[in-house]
Design an enzyme around this catalytic site. Structure first.
Site, PDB file in Angstrom:
ATOM      1  N   LYS A 167       3.988  -5.859  -4.285  1.00  0.00           N
ATOM      2  CA  LYS A 167       4.025  -4.742  -3.341  1.00  0.00           C
ATOM      3  C   LYS A 167       5.088  -4.914  -2.263  1.00  0.00           C
ATOM      4  CE  LYS A 167      -0.698  -3.098  -3.723  1.00  0.00           C
ATOM      5  NZ  LYS A 167      -1.944  -2.918  -2.950  1.00  0.00           N
ATOM      6  N   LYS A 176       0.841  -1.388   9.336  1.00  0.00           N
ATOM      7  CA  LYS A 176       0.182  -0.571  10.355  1.00  0.00           C
ATOM      8  C   LYS A 176      -0.977   0.160   9.687  1.00  0.00           C
ATOM      9  CE  LYS A 176      -0.040   1.879  14.238  1.00  0.00           C
ATOM     10  NZ  LYS A 176      -0.725   1.131  15.299  1.00  0.00           N
ATOM     11  N   ARG A 208       1.972   2.643 -14.768  1.00  0.00           N
ATOM     12  CA  ARG A 208       1.051   2.803 -15.916  1.00  0.00           C
ATOM     13  C   ARG A 208       0.418   4.183 -15.846  1.00  0.00           C
ATOM     14  NH1 ARG A 208      -3.807   2.692 -13.056  1.00  0.00           N
ATOM     15  NH2 ARG A 208      -3.788   1.324 -11.255  1.00  0.00           N
ATOM     16  N   HIS A 232     -11.534   1.547  -0.377  1.00  0.00           N
ATOM     17  CA  HIS A 232     -10.167   1.663  -0.895  1.00  0.00           C
ATOM     18  C   HIS A 232     -10.135   2.015  -2.378  1.00  0.00           C
ATOM     19  CE1 HIS A 232      -9.241  -0.104   2.924  1.00  0.00           C
ATOM     20  NE2 HIS A 232      -9.741  -1.269   2.592  1.00  0.00           N
ATOM     21  N   ASN A 238       2.244   2.548  -9.180  1.00  0.00           N
ATOM     22  CA  ASN A 238       1.508   2.068 -10.351  1.00  0.00           C
ATOM     23  C   ASN A 238       2.325   2.410 -11.594  1.00  0.00           C
ATOM     24  OD1 ASN A 238      -1.543   3.071  -8.745  1.00  0.00           O
ATOM     25  ND2 ASN A 238      -0.712   1.020  -8.874  1.00  0.00           N
ATOM     26  N   VAL A 270      -6.119   6.319 -13.947  1.00  0.00           N
ATOM     27  CA  VAL A 270      -7.480   6.787 -14.242  1.00  0.00           C
ATOM     28  C   VAL A 270      -7.544   8.312 -14.124  1.00  0.00           C
ATOM     29  CG1 VAL A 270      -9.888   6.686 -13.470  1.00  0.00           C
ATOM     30  CG2 VAL A 270      -8.480   4.613 -13.394  1.00  0.00           C
ATOM     31  N   HIS A 325      -4.627  10.253   0.920  1.00  0.00           N
ATOM     32  CA  HIS A 325      -3.909   9.548  -0.148  1.00  0.00           C
ATOM     33  C   HIS A 325      -3.379  10.630  -1.089  1.00  0.00           C
ATOM     34  CE1 HIS A 325      -3.521   6.340  -3.420  1.00  0.00           C
ATOM     35  NE2 HIS A 325      -3.346   7.477  -4.059  1.00  0.00           N
ATOM     36  N   GLU A 371       2.472   6.212  -4.985  1.00  0.00           N
ATOM     37  CA  GLU A 371       1.371   6.514  -4.057  1.00  0.00           C
ATOM     38  C   GLU A 371       1.858   6.542  -2.609  1.00  0.00           C
ATOM     39  OE1 GLU A 371      -2.544   4.967  -6.474  1.00  0.00           O
ATOM     40  OE2 GLU A 371      -1.817   3.648  -4.881  1.00  0.00           O
TER      41      GLU A 371
END
Ligand code: ADP
Ligand code: ADP
Ligand code: MG
Length: 447
Positions: free
Chosen positions: A116, A201, A291, A235, A289, A294, A208, A275
């Site tokens: 990340k 922060k 891939r 999360h 991500n 979901v 999201h 994201e």
């Protein structure tokens, strides 16, 4: 096109991939652990191979066993699904070294985004705004304290290798920092084999919002709009919808276009999701991500595009089957993640399912590997079904979702169906007025 694909996963996503293969005339090879011998994905596949005992490290994460299963069965490609080996760059490389196609992006992009911290640096380079935070990893708590003081509390300590909602700790003030640092580092070390941490922060009330992208190996990249995944607990996503109640068409085109351009610069191929947190009209990159996700069915409902079929075609070297202009968004889709957990206490509830009745009817989709008499094993993720509905607008989708949840019967184990019923009956949800902490506040208030 491939004649035979091995599906390196289990549960609903293994079925989802099997279905796409079938429609394309591709034969499927299921792999399974001993405890999954009677699982639906094994029953439906053309062939199956047992790859080890129940614990995932010995089966669904067992790279030599999976590659051997592909070689023995003559599979030409492997689809990793989500979770398990889907974001393991070394797995993608090993698969390719064996002359088998990995259905996913290039391993260098998996490796890059799997860290990340590297992903944050890359986002900056690509011109995407990130959440303010440390410049690289913080190696000790004193360094984290210096960064946190600059950013202002509260902050988050995040594991560079984290995922699935794990490896993220909220730190309210400096007194909490040292303890939180040691704890998160140990968790990251144990859970991801990498204790690197960074500071971000903490945004108080963000949404999201993530952008779905797809790219081919010829340099074309498009976006397929956003999903709003703000309804979360710890999360982790609980409900997802598209479009986001917070964005209009112009905002969607703007952020989507920026992300598609960034991914084009990167040379990204296959599907992926970028994201963001969204607060006061501004986007902040959090991670990518590399891939299938979901919640991909909500995008499939509003675009009419089969993302798994597209993934397989892209992996075979085909160009994208659509251009940006071909993508038309239609109506509204909502997904509920139904898990085998108590809807109030969230205690896991594995065990034998008695009566099982999945809802149906117009524009209702249930992705699940459950059947009457099936035993939900305690060994894996608690997701047992995704209920996804589509409507011409958000109201119609909500009506349909309410009706579908009423129809859904899963006897013998606890599920989160009652939670979903309570949640969608809530006025804030009806108004689209929620953020990533909304569900936790609702649960604390005893809904
Ligand atoms: P999505 O972003 O597709 O909604 P989730 O965060 O719900 O994905 O993760 C999907 C699955 O992958 C879950 O089973 C989760 O536990 C698993 N997962 C995701 N990232 C990781 C990771 N870095 N390490 C281990 N498991 C992960
Ligand atoms: P994972 O890899 O586990 O999916 P993410 O970085 O995507 O981790 O974050 C998961 C969730 O944690 C986000 O959807 C959001 O709810 C919360 N989160 C992450 N970063 C922040 C932040 N800086 N401020 C507030 N919430 C955050
Ligand atoms: Mg995430």
């Amino acid at each position: 096109m491939f004649d035979k694909v091995l599906i390196a996963n289990r549960g609903e996503i293994a079925l989802r991939i099997h279905r796409a293969c079938r429609e394309m005339g591709i034969r499927t090879v299921a792999v399974h652990s001993e405890i999954d011998a009677n699982a639906m994905h094994v029953r439906l596949a053309d062939e199956s191979v047992c790859i080890g005992p129940a614990p995932a490290p010995q089966s669904y994460l067992n790279i030599p066993a999976i590659v051997a299963a592909a070689e023995i069965s003559g599979a030409e490609a492997i689809h990793p699904g989500y979770g398990f080996l889907s974001e393991n760059a070394r797995f993608a490389e090993i698969v390719e070294e064996h002359g088998i196609t990995f259905i996913g992006p290039r391993s260098e992009h998996i490796r890059l985004m799997g860290d990340k911290l590297a992903a944050r640096d890359k986002a900056i380079e690509l011109g995407l705004p990130i959440v303010p935070g440390s410049d690289g990893a913080v190696s000790e708590s004193a360094e984290a304290a210096r960064v946190a003081a600059e950013l202002g509390y509260p902050v988050l300590l995040k594991a560079a290798a984290g995922g699935g909602g794990r490896g993220i700790t909220l730190v309210r003030d400096e007194a909490e920092l040292t303890g939180a640092f040691t704890r998160t580092q140990q968790e990251a070390e144990a859970g991801f084999g990498d204790g690197s941490l960074y500071v971000e922060k903490f945004l108080e009330r963000p949404r999201h919002i993530e952008i779905q992208v797809a790219g081919d190996v010829h340099g074309n990249v498009v976006h397929l709009g956003e999903r709003d995944c703000s309804v979360q607990r710890r999360h982790q996503k609980v409900v997802e919808e598209a479009p986001s109640p917070a964005l209009n068409e112009a905002q969607r085109a703007e952020i989507g276009g920026r992300v598609a351009d960034a991914m084009k610069k990167l040379g990204y191929s296959n599907v992926g999701t970028v994201e963001f947190l969204y607060e006061n009209g501004a986007f902040y990159f959090i991670e990518m991500n590399t891939r299938l996700q979901v919640e991909h069915p909500v995008t499939e409902f509003v675009t009419g595009i089969d993302l798994v079929r597209e993934q397989i075609q892209l992996a075979s070297g085909a160009p994208l089957s659509f251009t940006q202009d071909d993508i038309k968004f239609s109506g509204h889709a909502i997904e509920c993640r139904v898990t085998a957990e108590n809807a109030r206490t969230f205690t896991p509830s594995p065990g034998k399912v008695g009566t099982y009745h999945a809802p149906g009817g117009m524009s209702v989709r249930v992705d699940s590997a459950v059947y009457a008499g099936y035993s939900v094993p305690p060994s894996y993720d608690s997701l047992i079904a995704k209920l996804v509905v589509h409507g011409r607008n958000r109201n119609e989708a909500m009506m349909r979702l309410r009706r579908a949840l009423e129809e859904f019967v899963v006897d013998g184990i606890d599920t989160t169906i009652p939670l979903h019923q309570a949640l969608i009956a809530n006025q804030d949800f009806a108004n689209g007025d929620y953020d990533v902490k909304w569900l936790e506040r609702l649960l604390e208030s005893g809904h």
